[in-house]
Design a protein around this motif. Structure first.
Motif, mmCIF file in Angstrom:
data_model
loop_
_atom_site.group_PDB
_atom_site.id
_atom_site.type_symbol
_atom_site.label_atom_id
_atom_site.label_comp_id
_atom_site.label_asym_id
_atom_site.label_seq_id
_atom_site.Cartn_x
_atom_site.Cartn_y
_atom_site.Cartn_z
ATOM 1 N N CYS A 1 0.849 -1.192 0.000
ATOM 2 C CA CYS A 1 0.000 0.000 0.000
ATOM 3 C C CYS A 1 0.880 1.235 0.000
ATOM 4 O O CYS A 1 2.030 1.198 0.425
ATOM 5 C CB CYS A 1 -0.958 0.002 1.188
ATOM 6 S SG CYS A 1 -0.199 0.209 2.800
ATOM 7 N N VAL A 2 0.316 2.316 -0.474
ATOM 8 C CA VAL A 2 1.061 3.570 -0.543
ATOM 9 C C VAL A 2 1.199 4.180 0.852
ATOM 10 O O VAL A 2 2.260 4.644 1.236
ATOM 11 C CB VAL A 2 0.359 4.557 -1.502
ATOM 12 C CG1 VAL A 2 1.058 5.904 -1.510
ATOM 13 C CG2 VAL A 2 0.305 3.967 -2.904
ATOM 14 N N THR B 1 -4.924 3.661 4.171
ATOM 15 C CA THR B 1 -5.463 2.320 3.950
ATOM 16 C C THR B 1 -6.296 1.891 5.147
ATOM 17 O O THR B 1 -7.408 1.375 5.003
ATOM 18 C CB THR B 1 -4.338 1.310 3.675
ATOM 19 O OG1 THR B 1 -3.636 1.727 2.494
ATOM 20 C CG2 THR B 1 -4.863 -0.094 3.489
ATOM 21 N N SER C 1 3.608 -1.054 3.968
ATOM 22 C CA SER C 1 4.098 0.110 3.241
ATOM 23 C C SER C 1 5.537 -0.115 2.774
ATOM 24 O O SER C 1 6.083 0.705 2.055
ATOM 25 C CB SER C 1 4.005 1.363 4.118
ATOM 26 O OG SER C 1 4.762 1.178 5.299
ATOM 27 N N PRO D 1 1.734 -0.434 -5.827
ATOM 28 C CA PRO D 1 0.669 -1.413 -5.585
ATOM 29 C C PRO D 1 0.099 -1.935 -6.905
ATOM 30 O O PRO D 1 -0.415 -1.166 -7.699
ATOM 31 C CB PRO D 1 -0.379 -0.612 -4.818
ATOM 32 C CG PRO D 1 0.366 0.522 -4.207
ATOM 33 C CD PRO D 1 1.442 0.848 -5.197
ATOM 34 N N ASN E 1 -5.984 1.769 -2.805
ATOM 35 C CA ASN E 1 -4.682 1.477 -3.396
ATOM 36 C C ASN E 1 -4.790 1.004 -4.842
ATOM 37 O O ASN E 1 -3.797 0.669 -5.456
ATOM 38 C CB ASN E 1 -3.950 0.406 -2.573
ATOM 39 C CG ASN E 1 -3.613 0.907 -1.193
ATOM 40 O OD1 ASN E 1 -2.801 1.804 -1.027
ATOM 41 N ND2 ASN E 1 -4.267 0.353 -0.192
#
Length: 160
Positions: free
Chosen positions: A53-54, A59, A92, A100, A146
């Motif tokens: 995930c960014v 998230t 992350s 992602p 994401n």
């Protein structure tokens, strides 16, 4: 299938309905195979997916506030999101040296698909709307924060 487990840490479970596996893989029929010890009643087997995930906080906010998942930090830079027996683990950390990405759809079985769709449809990007599928489920799909495609489904006979 080969699975690289070098990056798997404290992962739990994503529910896979093996009765529907033959739909995605024609010719494969898992319905009459012997049950493994770890399988629950209802033809489900545990599977965990680790996703990049960014941003862990955004998230967490999306899965908890919008989708109604229970979320908890599980390890450094790792978040586990759980709903109706399914677990998704996000990190992350750039373990893959990619953004992602996933070339597939993550299916999650829920108990009351109509109520769940009504509760979240105004707050998400709907990929396909709630509908009865020819293979026996009622489902819809969204795109998460994401960019992952999540399909939520319920068997039309009400089985989970």
């Amino acid at each position: 299938m080969n699975v690289d487990l070098r990056y798997v840490a404290d992962l739990r479970m994503l529910v896979v309905d093996v009765d529907r596996l033959h739909v995605a893989m024609p010719g494969l029929d898992c319905r009459n195979r012997p049950r493994a010890d770890h399988e629950a009643e209802g033809n489900q087997m545990p599977l965990t997916i680790l996703l990049h995930c960014v941003d862990l906080q955004s998230t967490r906010d999306f899965y908890q506030s919008v989708l109604g998942f229970d979320c908890a930090a599980t390890l450094e830079n790792t978040l586990t999101a759980r709903k109706d027996g399914a677990s998704l683990v996000f990190t992350s950390q750039d373990l893959w040296k990619l953004g992602p990405v996933l070339s597939g759809t993550i299916y999650i079985t829920v108990g009351d698909i109509d109520s769940y769709f009504a509760a979240i449809k105004e707050h998400v990007t709907v990929a396909w709307t709630l509908q009865d599928m020819p293979y026996g489920s009622r489902e819809f799909a969204i795109v998460d924060c994401n960019g992952y495609l999540l399909a939520f489904q319920q068997d039309r006979q009400g089985r989970r």
